[in-house]
Design a protein around this motif. Structure first.
Motif, PDB file in Angstrom:
ATOM      1  N   TRP A  84       0.684  -1.279   0.084  1.00 53.31           N
ATOM      2  CA  TRP A  84      -0.075   0.143   0.173  1.00 53.31           C
ATOM      3  C   TRP A  84       0.951   1.174  -0.045  1.00 53.31           C
ATOM      4  O   TRP A  84       2.175   1.288   0.450  1.00 53.31           O
ATOM      5  N   SER A  85       0.244   2.465  -0.435  1.00 52.26           N
ATOM      6  CA  SER A  85       0.959   3.946  -0.171  1.00 52.26           C
ATOM      7  C   SER A  85       1.120   4.044   1.150  1.00 52.26           C
ATOM      8  O   SER A  85       0.234   3.287   2.090  1.00 52.26           O
ATOM      9  N   GLU A  86       2.002   4.898   1.295  1.00 53.13           N
ATOM     10  CA  GLU A  86       2.587   5.201   2.827  1.00 53.13           C
ATOM     11  C   GLU A  86       1.164   5.764   3.404  1.00 53.13           C
ATOM     12  O   GLU A  86       0.812   5.543   4.728  1.00 53.13           O
ATOM     13  N   ALA A  87       0.293   6.630   2.905  1.00 53.18           N
ATOM     14  CA  ALA A  87      -0.868   7.141   3.341  1.00 53.18           C
ATOM     15  C   ALA A  87      -1.829   6.318   3.690  1.00 53.18           C
ATOM     16  O   ALA A  87      -2.538   6.410   4.960  1.00 53.18           O
ATOM     17  N   LYS A  88      -2.039   5.031   2.906  1.00 54.11           N
ATOM     18  CA  LYS A  88      -2.928   4.151   3.084  1.00 54.11           C
ATOM     19  C   LYS A  88      -2.467   3.244   4.525  1.00 54.11           C
ATOM     20  O   LYS A  88      -3.449   2.877   5.362  1.00 54.11           O
ATOM     21  N   ARG A  89      -1.341   2.946   4.603  1.00 50.74           N
ATOM     22  CA  ARG A  89      -0.662   2.351   5.683  1.00 50.74           C
ATOM     23  C   ARG A  89      -0.977   3.026   6.663  1.00 50.74           C
ATOM     24  O   ARG A  89      -1.535   2.520   7.920  1.00 50.74           O
ATOM     25  N   ARG A  90      -0.801   4.197   6.896  1.00 53.33           N
ATOM     26  CA  ARG A  90      -0.847   4.993   8.143  1.00 53.33           C
ATOM     27  C   ARG A  90      -2.280   5.348   8.402  1.00 53.33           C
ATOM     28  O   ARG A  90      -2.668   5.023   9.735  1.00 53.33           O
ATOM     29  N   PRO A 121     -15.057  18.473  -3.724  1.00 52.38           N
ATOM     30  CA  PRO A 121     -14.693  17.641  -4.977  1.00 52.38           C
ATOM     31  C   PRO A 121     -13.145  17.657  -5.183  1.00 52.38           C
ATOM     32  O   PRO A 121     -12.289  18.659  -4.878  1.00 52.38           O
ATOM     33  N   PHE A 122     -12.693  16.366  -5.523  1.00 53.21           N
ATOM     34  CA  PHE A 122     -11.257  16.280  -5.884  1.00 53.21           C
ATOM     35  C   PHE A 122     -10.864  15.313  -6.690  1.00 53.21           C
ATOM     36  O   PHE A 122     -11.981  14.240  -6.794  1.00 53.21           O
ATOM     37  N   LEU A 123      -9.888  15.174  -7.446  1.00 55.37           N
ATOM     38  CA  LEU A 123      -9.489  14.246  -8.464  1.00 55.37           C
ATOM     39  C   LEU A 123      -9.100  12.774  -8.029  1.00 55.37           C
ATOM     40  O   LEU A 123      -7.663  12.992  -7.518  1.00 55.37           O
ATOM     41  N   LEU A 124      -9.779  11.875  -7.640  1.00 52.56           N
ATOM     42  CA  LEU A 124      -9.179  10.805  -7.136  1.00 52.56           C
ATOM     43  C   LEU A 124      -8.139  10.135  -7.639  1.00 52.56           C
ATOM     44  O   LEU A 124      -7.130   9.736  -7.229  1.00 52.56           O
ATOM     45  N   GLY A 125      -8.191  10.091  -9.049  1.00 53.16           N
ATOM     46  CA  GLY A 125      -7.015   9.616  -9.883  1.00 53.16           C
ATOM     47  C   GLY A 125      -5.754  10.381  -9.779  1.00 53.16           C
ATOM     48  O   GLY A 125      -4.691   9.919  -9.798  1.00 53.16           O
ATOM     49  N   GLY A 126      -5.840  11.537  -9.667  1.00 57.79           N
ATOM     50  CA  GLY A 126      -4.882  12.483  -9.239  1.00 57.79           C
ATOM     51  C   GLY A 126      -4.182  12.195  -7.939  1.00 57.79           C
ATOM     52  O   GLY A 126      -2.992  12.182  -7.795  1.00 57.79           O
ATOM     53  N   LEU A 127      -4.944  12.209  -6.942  1.00 59.77           N
ATOM     54  CA  LEU A 127      -4.399  11.710  -5.755  1.00 59.77           C
ATOM     55  C   LEU A 127      -3.710  10.389  -5.736  1.00 59.77           C
ATOM     56  O   LEU A 127      -2.562  10.419  -5.225  1.00 59.77           O
ATOM     57  N   GLY A 139       1.116   7.335  -4.988  1.00 63.25           N
ATOM     58  CA  GLY A 139       1.654   5.924  -5.516  1.00 63.25           C
ATOM     59  C   GLY A 139       0.570   4.756  -5.388  1.00 63.25           C
ATOM     60  O   GLY A 139       0.791   3.794  -4.806  1.00 63.25           O
ATOM     61  N   THR A 140      -0.775   4.944  -5.861  1.00 59.41           N
ATOM     62  CA  THR A 140      -1.743   3.961  -5.805  1.00 59.41           C
ATOM     63  C   THR A 140      -1.990   3.603  -7.107  1.00 59.41           C
ATOM     64  O   THR A 140      -2.357   4.616  -8.109  1.00 59.41           O
ATOM     65  N   PRO A 141      -2.489   2.246  -7.654  1.00 62.86           N
ATOM     66  CA  PRO A 141      -2.805   1.952  -8.994  1.00 62.86           C
ATOM     67  C   PRO A 141      -3.996   3.017  -9.167  1.00 62.86           C
ATOM     68  O   PRO A 141      -4.875   3.356  -8.495  1.00 62.86           O
ATOM     69  N   ASP A 142      -4.266   3.336 -10.456  1.00 65.15           N
ATOM     70  CA  ASP A 142      -5.356   4.257 -10.885  1.00 65.15           C
ATOM     71  C   ASP A 142      -6.615   3.705 -10.634  1.00 65.15           C
ATOM     72  O   ASP A 142      -7.513   4.349 -10.105  1.00 65.15           O
ATOM     73  N   VAL A 143      -7.126   2.369 -10.835  1.00 66.18           N
ATOM     74  CA  VAL A 143      -8.486   1.891 -10.600  1.00 66.18           C
ATOM     75  C   VAL A 143      -8.175   0.601  -9.754  1.00 66.18           C
ATOM     76  O   VAL A 143      -7.795  -0.346 -10.424  1.00 66.18           O
ATOM     77  N   PRO A 144      -8.019   0.780  -8.700  1.00 66.71           N
ATOM     78  CA  PRO A 144      -7.487  -0.403  -7.542  1.00 66.71           C
ATOM     79  C   PRO A 144      -8.410  -1.729  -8.191  1.00 66.71           C
ATOM     80  O   PRO A 144      -7.888  -2.716  -7.944  1.00 66.71           O
ATOM     81  N   LEU A 145      -9.554  -1.383  -8.189  1.00 66.33           N
ATOM     82  CA  LEU A 145     -10.625  -2.449  -8.752  1.00 66.33           C
ATOM     83  C   LEU A 145      -9.870  -3.442  -9.682  1.00 66.33           C
ATOM     84  O   LEU A 145     -10.197  -4.490  -9.565  1.00 66.33           O
ATOM     85  N   ARG A 150      -4.039  15.412  -0.837  1.00 68.25           N
ATOM     86  CA  ARG A 150      -2.663  14.593  -0.350  1.00 68.25           C
ATOM     87  C   ARG A 150      -2.049  15.281   0.877  1.00 68.25           C
ATOM     88  O   ARG A 150      -1.675  14.390   1.769  1.00 68.25           O
ATOM     89  N   ASP A 151      -2.118  16.526   0.945  1.00 64.05           N
ATOM     90  CA  ASP A 151      -1.271  16.882   2.074  1.00 64.05           C
ATOM     91  C   ASP A 151      -2.182  16.675   3.521  1.00 64.05           C
ATOM     92  O   ASP A 151      -1.481  16.760   4.486  1.00 64.05           O
ATOM     93  N   ARG A 152      -3.530  16.599   3.407  1.00 66.28           N
ATOM     94  CA  ARG A 152      -4.376  16.534   4.600  1.00 66.28           C
ATOM     95  C   ARG A 152      -4.174  14.884   5.175  1.00 66.28           C
ATOM     96  O   ARG A 152      -4.789  14.496   5.839  1.00 66.28           O
ATOM     97  N   GLY A 153      -3.433  14.070   4.035  1.00 70.44           N
ATOM     98  CA  GLY A 153      -3.367  12.510   4.291  1.00 70.44           C
ATOM     99  C   GLY A 153      -4.442  11.661   3.870  1.00 70.44           C
ATOM    100  O   GLY A 153      -4.563  10.650   4.273  1.00 70.44           O
ATOM    101  N   LEU A 154      -5.142  12.279   2.990  1.00 65.46           N
ATOM    102  CA  LEU A 154      -6.188  11.176   2.586  1.00 65.46           C
ATOM    103  C   LEU A 154      -5.619  10.200   1.723  1.00 65.46           C
ATOM    104  O   LEU A 154      -4.557  10.246   1.030  1.00 65.46           O
ATOM    105  N   CYS A 155      -6.215   9.090   1.638  1.00 64.88           N
ATOM    106  CA  CYS A 155      -5.710   8.064   0.697  1.00 64.88           C
ATOM    107  C   CYS A 155      -7.013   7.464  -0.221  1.00 64.88           C
ATOM    108  O   CYS A 155      -6.548   6.410  -0.761  1.00 64.88           O
ATOM    109  N   GLY A 156      -7.851   8.004  -0.031  1.00 60.59           N
ATOM    110  CA  GLY A 156      -8.965   7.378  -0.950  1.00 60.59           C
ATOM    111  C   GLY A 156     -10.243   8.182  -0.810  1.00 60.59           C
ATOM    112  O   GLY A 156     -10.397   9.325  -0.070  1.00 60.59           O
ATOM    113  N   ALA A 157     -11.310   7.804  -1.545  1.00 60.66           N
ATOM    114  CA  ALA A 157     -12.749   8.601  -1.529  1.00 60.66           C
ATOM    115  C   ALA A 157     -13.741   7.618  -1.276  1.00 60.66           C
ATOM    116  O   ALA A 157     -13.564   6.344  -1.541  1.00 60.66           O
TER     117      ALA A 157
END
Lengths: 201, 201
Positions: A59-65, B39-45, B50-56, B164-171
Motif C-alpha cells: 500500500w501507499s504510505e498514506a493508506k498504511r498510516r 470535490p477532488f480528482l481521485l485518480g490525481g491523488l 502511489g496507488t494504482p489508478d483503478v484499484p478494482l 494529499r497534504d491532508r493525508g487522504l488515501c481514498g474516497a
C-alpha cells in the motif's frame, strides 16, 4: 427448532481477525446463535486467489498510516487492547494447527493465541509460547505436539482450500448460510443476516 | 457558539463516494452539523501517493466479486438505487470542475451528478449530460461552460493536492477537525467525532 449459526474464518496473522474475535461471542449471544471457529492459512488463500502475501506492504504510505489508525479506532471502540507486534509478519501455521487440535476448546484457545500476539506481543510462531498459552488456559501442553500430526496438517490445508472454494477473499470472514461477509467492520451485516434466519418455534 | 462541521471529500468516479453522498445530509441533520463539499480528482491523488489508478482492476477476482456484493448491500441498507455504470472508469474532470463552479449550489449539483452516473447510468464525462443535469435541477446551463475557466481548473488541481497534504488515501473521505475517516462505512466514526465537538452554548 433450528438454531442460528455462523462461521468465523480467521488467521492469527490478521489484526482485523483479532479485532473481530473480540466481538463474535457478544454478537452470538445477542442473536442466540452458535459460532463455528474456522482457522485457515490466510497467506495460503492469498496464493490460491492471487493476492500479495502481505497486502499492507504493497500500500501507499498514506493508506498504511490511515489503516493503522483505523485499527486503533476499532480497538478503542471495542474497548480491547491492541499493540502492533514486533514480530510481523510471522508464520502462523503452528498456532493454526494448534487451534484445529484443540477440538472443543478451539474458541478458548484461539482467543488466548490472539491475545498473546495482538495484546502481549508474544511470538506465537514459537512452540514454547504456544505451550505457555495452553498452560495459562489450563489446557494440556501436549496439544502443541499435535501440530505435527499429519491429520491436523491436512485439516489446515483442506480448510484453506475450502476458504477459496467458498469465495473468501480475506480475514476475518463470516459465513451465514451461503452469505459471506468480510471484515470485522461488517459484523452489523452478519447480525442482520442472523436475525433473518431466526429460530422458528 | 461554534457549529459542528465536517468536510466531505469525493470524486464522482467512486461508488463508495456515491453511497456516502446519499447519507451525509441525514448525518449532518442528526448532529446539527454543516457539510463542506470538497470535490477532488481521485485518480490525481492516487498518482500523488502511489496507488494504482483503478484499484478494482488490480484485485483478485474473489475480492472484486465480493466488493461488488458489498456495494449492493450498502445500497440496500441505505435504500438507494445502485447500478454499475456501463461507462467505467470514466474521466470525471469535467463534472468535478462543474461542482466547483456551482458555488452555493454545490451540494444539489453534486447529488444530481452522482445520481445520473450511479443510478441512471448516464455518461457524466459528456458536456451534454452535464447540461441536462443542470437543467433538471433548475441551474443555469451556462455553468457547464465554466468548466473551462482557468480559475476553476486551478481550484480542482489545488483541491487534489490538498487531499494529499491532508493525508487522504481514498474516497470518500470525511474530515472532522484534523481527523480523517475513509469510506462510507466509517460514517459512524464521523458521527462520534461530531458529537465530541458538539456546540458549546
Amino acid at each position: 427448532m433450528s438454531q442460528a449459526r455462523f462461521e468465523f474464518w480467521y488467521d492469527f496473522s490478521s489484526p482485523f481477525a483479532y479485532l473481530g474475535s473480540t466481538q463474535v461471542e457478544a454478537l452470538a449471544a445477542r442473536c442466540q446463535a452458535t459460532i463455528e471457529w474456522r482457522p485457515f492459512l490466510l497467506g495460503g488463500l492469498f496464493k490460491l486467489i492471487g493476492t500479495p502475501d502481505v497486502p499492507l506492504f504493497t500500500w501507499s504510505e498514506a493508506k498504511r498510516r490511515y489503516t493503522m489508525l483505523d485499527m486503533q479506532r476499532h480497538a478503542d471502540l471495542y474497548g480491547v487492547p491492541f499493540r502492533w507486534p514486533s514480530h510481523f509478519p510471522l508464520l502462523t501455521v503452528a498456532p493454526l494447527r494448534l487451534a484445529l487440535a484443540a477440538g472443543p476448546d478451539i474458541a478458548r484457545l484461539s482467543r488466548g493465541v490472539f491475545h498473546a500476539f495482538w495484546a502481549e506481543d508474544r511470538d506465537i510462531s514459537k512452540p514454547e509460547e504456544l505451550t505457555a498459552v495452553c498452560t495459562s488456559l489450563g489446557l494440556p501442553a501436549e496439544l502443541v505436539g499435535r501440530t505435527q500430526d499429519p491429520a491436523i496438517k491436512e485439516a489446515l490445508k483442506r480448510s484453506t482450500e475450502e476458504a477459496r472454494d467458498r469465495g473468501l477473499c480475506g480475514a476475518p470472514s463470516f459465513v451465514v448460510g451461503s452469505e459471506v461477509f468480510w471484515g470485522q467492520d461488517r459484523l452489523h451485516f452478519v447480525e442482520r443476516a442472523l436475525r433473518g434466519q431466526a429460530p422458528t418455534p
